[in-house]
Design a protein around this motif. Structure first.
Motif, PDB file in Angstrom:
ATOM      1  N   ARG A  15       0.099  -5.632  -1.865  1.00 37.10           N
ATOM      2  CA  ARG A  15       1.222  -5.749  -2.791  1.00 37.10           C
ATOM      3  C   ARG A  15       1.179  -4.703  -3.899  1.00 37.10           C
ATOM      4  O   ARG A  15       2.219  -4.154  -4.278  1.00 37.10           O
ATOM      5  CB  ARG A  15       1.232  -7.148  -3.402  1.00 37.10           C
ATOM      6  N   ARG A  20       5.851  -0.779  -2.239  1.00 34.24           N
ATOM      7  CA  ARG A  20       6.956  -0.424  -1.359  1.00 34.24           C
ATOM      8  C   ARG A  20       7.514   0.968  -1.668  1.00 34.24           C
ATOM      9  O   ARG A  20       7.836   1.738  -0.763  1.00 34.24           O
ATOM     10  CB  ARG A  20       8.068  -1.467  -1.471  1.00 34.24           C
ATOM     11  N   GLU A  24       8.084   4.079   0.973  1.00 30.90           N
ATOM     12  CA  GLU A  24       9.408   4.655   1.221  1.00 30.90           C
ATOM     13  C   GLU A  24       9.442   6.147   0.910  1.00 30.90           C
ATOM     14  O   GLU A  24       9.985   6.941   1.690  1.00 30.90           O
ATOM     15  CB  GLU A  24      10.445   3.902   0.389  1.00 30.90           C
TER      16      GLU A  24
END
Length: 239
Positions: A15, A20, A24
């Motif tokens: 996490r 994220r 990306e």
């Protein structure tokens, strides 16, 4: 550390250590052909130049190296790096992970020297993996990751499935409740309510199973007694 604590630590790693946005951005740069930009997005510092590699190790080695760098997924590599765990997300320190050999050179990633310091990685190309920290005496442990390309090469990422999937036709010994969060559990058993305690002088007895009125002593029925009262006393006979 038991299995539950280890899984909790890895959840924190997934996490916070590999967010994220990092995945990306690194993926976007890699798909655009910018392998150096992908490394920068994943906080990997590149310590060599392809032109210098071609001059020192030959054009063939530089071409093969560049071909692999185009498919290097630094975010995937960071995802699988060894960690100190124990509730922390820090990368395992002082390790040189060998990714491949090209001519006389070795491509490898060096992890940070301190647990509490910056978590940036270094991508190096040398004749031998780095053995000691610059300006220090701490040794670095080398590990060969050239045979586990699915941990860092996007072309081999499909190899992650066989390492985690169950063999065909074989049932897992893991309880169903641990495998799926949607596991249905049996409904709780309902027990009949406990009757209220009977008080002294009660004219009936209460039971958790059935209720029965108290039986009456034998005698004339209520109808016969009522008729006798209405008829009045009978004639008095002389003795």
């Amino acid at each position: 550390m038991d299995n539950r604590e280890e899984m909790s630590s890895w959840t924190l790693v997934r996490r916070y250590a590999v967010p994220r946005w990092m995945i990306e951005q690194a993926t976007e740069r890699r798909l655009a052909g910018d392998w150096a930009g992908a490394c920068a997005a994943a906080h990997v510092d590149v310590g060599f130049d392809l032109a210098e590699v071609a001059g020192g190790y030959g054009a063939r080695a530089a071409a093969d190296l560049e071909a692999d760098l185009r498919h290097l997924a630094p975010d995937l590599l960071r995802w699988h790096l060894p960690r100190v765990l124990n509730g922390r997300t820090s990368v395992g320190t002082l390790r040189a992970l060998v990714l491949g050999r090209y001519g006389d050179g070795v491509l490898h990633v060096v992890t940070p020297p301190m647990v509490d310091g910056p978590q940036r990685l270094r991508l190096l190309f040398r004749r031998k993996p780095l053995r000691r920290v610059p300006r220090g005496h701490t040794s670095i442990v080398a590990e060969d990751w050239s045979g586990v390309r699915h941990l860092w090469d996007a072309r081999s990422s499909a190899g992650l499935r066989p390492t985690t999937a169950e063999p065909a036709g074989r049932r897992s010994s893991t309880p169903t409740a641990r495998r799926s969060p949607r596991t249905s559990f049996p409904a709780p058993r309902r027990t009949p309510p406990t009757p209220p305690p009977t008080t002294s002088g009660s004219r009936c007895c209460t039971s958790a199973v059935s209720w029965r009125p108290r039986s009456r002593p034998p005698g004339p029925s209520r109808t016969s007694a009522t008729r006798a009262c209405r008829a009045g006393p009978g004639p008095i006979r002389a003795a």
